[in-house]
Design a protein around this motif. Structure first.
Motif, short mmCIF file in Angstrom:
data_model
loop_
_atom_site.label_atom_id
_atom_site.label_comp_id
_atom_site.label_asym_id
_atom_site.label_seq_id
_atom_site.Cartn_x
_atom_site.Cartn_y
_atom_site.Cartn_z
N ALA A 42 8.50 7.68 1.12
CA ALA A 42 8.09 8.93 0.58
C ALA A 42 9.40 9.83 -0.20
CB ALA A 42 7.69 9.94 1.72
N CYS A 43 10.58 9.08 -0.06
CA CYS A 43 11.80 9.88 -0.49
C CYS A 43 12.75 9.38 -1.58
CB CYS A 43 12.70 10.56 0.42
SG CYS A 43 11.58 11.07 1.97
N CYS A 46 13.19 9.08 -5.24
CA CYS A 46 14.18 9.97 -6.04
C CYS A 46 15.37 10.17 -5.45
CB CYS A 46 13.45 11.21 -6.21
SG CYS A 46 11.80 11.31 -6.73
N HIS A 47 15.31 9.90 -4.07
CA HIS A 47 16.66 10.16 -3.57
C HIS A 47 17.55 8.70 -3.40
CE1 HIS A 47 16.55 14.41 -2.18
NE2 HIS A 47 15.24 14.19 -2.29
N ILE A 52 16.74 11.32 -9.82
CA ILE A 52 16.85 12.83 -10.15
C ILE A 52 17.15 13.55 -8.89
CG2 ILE A 52 15.02 12.65 -12.13
CD1 ILE A 52 13.01 13.66 -9.99
N PRO A 54 19.23 15.47 -5.95
CA PRO A 54 20.84 15.65 -5.92
C PRO A 54 21.48 14.60 -4.96
CG PRO A 54 19.44 17.38 -4.75
CD PRO A 54 18.60 16.41 -5.43
N MET A 55 21.05 14.11 -3.87
CA MET A 55 21.63 13.09 -2.88
C MET A 55 20.95 11.86 -2.52
SD MET A 55 19.78 15.56 -1.19
CE MET A 55 18.85 15.66 0.27
N TRP A 66 22.36 15.51 6.40
CA TRP A 66 21.06 16.37 5.77
C TRP A 66 19.76 16.69 6.80
CZ3 TRP A 66 21.82 18.83 1.29
CH2 TRP A 66 22.80 18.39 0.50
N ILE A 70 16.55 18.38 5.71
CA ILE A 70 15.44 17.30 5.73
C ILE A 70 14.47 17.87 6.64
CG2 ILE A 70 14.30 15.09 6.29
CD1 ILE A 70 17.23 13.89 5.57
N LYS A 73 12.97 21.23 4.75
CA LYS A 73 12.00 20.91 3.71
C LYS A 73 10.76 19.92 4.00
CE LYS A 73 15.13 22.14 0.62
NZ LYS A 73 14.57 23.02 -0.59
N MET A 79 9.16 19.04 0.21
CA MET A 79 9.51 17.70 0.14
C MET A 79 8.66 16.88 0.82
SD MET A 79 11.85 17.04 -2.28
CE MET A 79 12.43 18.23 -3.44
N PRO A 80 8.49 15.72 0.31
CA PRO A 80 8.36 15.33 -1.28
C PRO A 80 7.49 16.35 -1.62
CG PRO A 80 6.84 13.74 0.02
CD PRO A 80 7.20 14.60 1.13
N PRO A 81 7.83 16.39 -3.21
CA PRO A 81 7.16 17.53 -4.01
C PRO A 81 5.47 17.04 -4.14
CG PRO A 81 8.91 16.31 -5.17
CD PRO A 81 8.98 15.81 -3.87
N TRP A 341 7.97 21.69 -10.28
CA TRP A 341 7.26 20.28 -10.19
C TRP A 341 5.86 20.32 -10.73
CZ3 TRP A 341 10.03 16.67 -8.75
CH2 TRP A 341 11.13 16.66 -7.97
C1 HEC Z 1 9.85 13.07 -6.96
C2 HEC Z 1 11.23 13.00 -6.70
C3 HEC Z 1 11.66 13.27 -5.17
C4 HEC Z 1 11.03 13.13 -3.88
C5 HEC Z 1 9.90 12.03 -3.83
C6 HEC Z 1 11.64 13.55 -2.83
N1 HEC Z 1 12.82 14.24 -3.26
FE1 HEC Z 1 13.64 15.88 -2.21
N2 HEC Z 1 14.49 16.54 -3.98
C7 HEC Z 1 14.18 15.99 -5.23
C8 HEC Z 1 14.81 16.92 -6.09
C9 HEC Z 1 14.93 16.90 -7.65
C10 HEC Z 1 15.51 18.01 -5.44
C11 HEC Z 1 16.48 18.90 -6.16
C12 HEC Z 1 15.67 20.12 -6.58
C13 HEC Z 1 14.52 20.77 -5.70
O1 HEC Z 1 15.09 21.04 -4.27
O2 HEC Z 1 13.43 20.64 -6.08
C14 HEC Z 1 15.39 17.72 -4.07
C15 HEC Z 1 16.03 18.49 -2.83
C16 HEC Z 1 15.74 18.09 -1.68
C17 HEC Z 1 16.48 18.68 -0.57
C18 HEC Z 1 17.34 19.82 -0.70
C19 HEC Z 1 18.83 19.46 -1.08
C20 HEC Z 1 19.67 20.63 -1.12
O3 HEC Z 1 20.40 20.65 -2.19
O4 HEC Z 1 19.53 21.28 -0.41
C21 HEC Z 1 16.20 17.85 0.74
C22 HEC Z 1 16.70 18.19 1.92
C23 HEC Z 1 15.07 16.92 0.08
N3 HEC Z 1 14.98 16.85 -1.10
C24 HEC Z 1 14.74 15.82 0.85
C25 HEC Z 1 13.56 14.98 0.70
C26 HEC Z 1 13.09 14.53 1.77
C27 HEC Z 1 13.22 14.20 3.14
C28 HEC Z 1 12.10 13.45 0.92
C29 HEC Z 1 10.95 12.74 1.46
C30 HEC Z 1 10.09 13.04 2.61
C31 HEC Z 1 12.29 13.82 -0.66
N4 HEC Z 1 13.09 14.88 -0.47
C32 HEC Z 1 11.45 13.46 -1.66
C33 HEC Z 1 13.38 14.88 -5.57
C34 HEC Z 1 12.57 14.44 -4.87
#
Ligand code: HEC
Length: 426
Positions: A42-43, A46-47, A52, A54-55, A66, A70, A73, A79-81, A341
């Motif tokens: 699920a993550c 992008c991650h 795209i 940030p980490m 994180w 995590i 979010k 997250m995921p979006p 998104w």
């Molecule tokens: C479609 C792409 C995408 C997916 C899939 C995705 N992320 Fe992200 N995530 C991003 C982006 C881009 C950002 C930064 C912008 C925002 O927060 O929207 C972000 C930001 C975050 C942050 C905040 C980081 C900060 O600087 O505070 C966390 C924590 C995070 N994601 C966790 C997750 C986890 C856990 C999953 C899966 C369960 C996930 N993301 C899935 C694209 C994604």
């Protein structure tokens, strides 16, 4: 806020229930065994490096710092979006990355329990990524670039325009999936939207909107046996809207297409419409401004997907069907709309709503123009409809195709029969 309240509550419960809860604790939840598989699915798309997010969230070392973020979010479902409300209407979508309630609980317990790594031998094999372009639709058969690399100045007014590219097709082809992307290096920051239309040899629109892009968007997939036509000799128009972000950035959008095999003619041609309310009247400070839009399906219809579209004050969108007999059925709600998104929710072939001729699609949107909305550029002012990012919009982009009454009836019968046999087995 909700998360904080939950934490306090669960902390209280632990204090109250103390020993019995501990006694019930199951096997230890670890990153290697329990969490890594969820992040892979699920993550990580992008991650991971050069993508795209940030980490990177590939390894325990990367994930550990994180853990709390995590937990927060995923609990907030930011997250995921993926913002479609799981408790309303249709539940099945193509490529749904969202987490189940159980997965969220697991992540939360893991973080609360110290975010342990566990036994490295439990780690699943690393997920393999096909990095040939990172398209949601898979490797495209054809990629058409906008003809101009457009430089957006650090400061300046918004720019709109039409950029027309050749498709270079040597024969008619039907499209199975389509996606638009800005340039990988920062393009998404300046490309507010891009709407693609095919033009015939005289330069007239051919077949309505082909595809639209706005920040964070994925791709459009059409059900098996349906698609859009790209004719030989047609051109592709990108209607782009750029805005400045304080840094000079050059963008050149591209459109990727997955075709049906040569010579294949799908039974149904998919159309894309905007169901939009344009008479917006949102007072300063208003938290819950509602607007309504309608679209009548003149023939029996299958809706294949929808994408809510508002700007920074967008709060929520619901879509419902008003049937010719005035029965109303909720289809879906995106209850936490996020401008960053712009996601198309593509129904699965089995879940795509079917409607008889004469059904009206009703789109209801809510905007929050108060200071409570952290994305609100200016809560002191009235806002209306407009193209600029700081104006508002209120619409759903809807993909659908028309079918004959006989096809509609046959498909309804098949679905009803399936439902009956499912119930019969229980
Ligand atoms: C479609 C792409 C995408 C997916 C899939 C995705 N992320 Fe992200 N995530 C991003 C982006 C881009 C950002 C930064 C912008 C925002 O927060 O929207 C972000 C930001 C975050 C942050 C905040 C980081 C900060 O600087 O505070 C966390 C924590 C995070 N994601 C966790 C997750 C986890 C856990 C999953 C899966 C369960 C996930 N993301 C899935 C694209 C994604």
């Amino acid at each position: 806020m909700a998360i904080k309240i939950n934490c306090t509550l669960s902390a209280m419960l632990v204090v109250l229930a103390g020993a019995p809860l501990m006694a019930q604790a199951g096997p230890e939840i670890t990153f290697s065994k329990d969490i890594a598989p969820i992040l892979q699915r699920a993550c990580q798309n992008c991650h991971r490096p050069n993508n795209i997010a940030p980490m990177s969230l590939l390894t325990y070392k990367e994930v550990r710092p994180w853990a709390r973020a995590i937990q927060e979010k995923v609990a907030a479902r930011s997250m995921p979006p993926w913002f479609v409300d799981k408790h309303v209407g249709i539940r099945e979508f193509k490529d749904d990355p969202s987490l189940s309630d159980d997965e969220i609980k697991l992540i939360s317990k893991w973080a609360d329990g110290g975010a342990r790594e566990g036994n490295a031998a439990d780690m699943p094999a690393p997920r393999k990524f096909d990095d040939t372009g990172q398209w949601h639709i898979g490797q495209p058969d054809l990629v058409i670039q906008s003809p101009v690399a457009f430089t957006v100045k650090a400061k300046g007014t918004d720019w709109w325009g039409n950029l027309v590219a050749e498709t270079g097709l040597s024969e008619d082809r039907y499209i199975k999936a389509v996606e638009t992307k800005p340039s990988p290096k920062g393009g998404a920051r300046v490309l507010h939207h891009s709407v693609q239309t095919l033009l015939d040899e005289e330069g007239n629109p051919d077949g309505g909107t082909l595809n639209e892009y706005a920040v964070g968007k994925n791709g459009d997939y059409f059900p098996e046996g349906s698609g859009k036509l790209m004719r030989v000799g047609s051109k592709l128009q990108f209607n782009v809207h750029y805005h400045s972000v304080g840094e000079e950035i050059t963008d050149q959008a591209s459109l990727g297409v997955v075709f049906y095999p040569k010579g294949y003619v799908p039974k149904h041609v998919v159309r894309t419409v905007q169901v939009a309310a344009t008479d917006l009247d949102i007072p300063a400070g208003e938290e819950n401004a509602r607007s309504d839009a309608y679209y009548k399906f003149e023939k029996a219809t299958k809706v294949t997907g929808f994408m809510p579209h508002m700007h920074n004050r967008g709060k929520a969108e619901c879509i419902e069907a008003i049937f010719p007999d005035m029965r109303v059925e909720p289809l879906n709600c995106v209850s936490k709309f996020n401008f960053g998104w712009q996601i198309v929710y593509n129904y699965t072939d089995e879940s795509a709503p079917l409607m008889p001729a004469g059904t009206i699609l009703h789109v209801i949107n809510w905007h929050d123009n108060s200071v409570r909305n952290e994305w609100n550029p200016d809560a002191r002012n009235w806002v209306g409809y407009g193209e600029r990012t700081n104006d508002e919009m209120s619409k759903a982009w809807v993909n659908f195709y028309y079918m004959t009454d006989e096809e509609y009836k046959a498909e309804m019968d098949t679905r009803n029969a399936k439902k009956r046999s499912l119930t019969g087995r229980r």
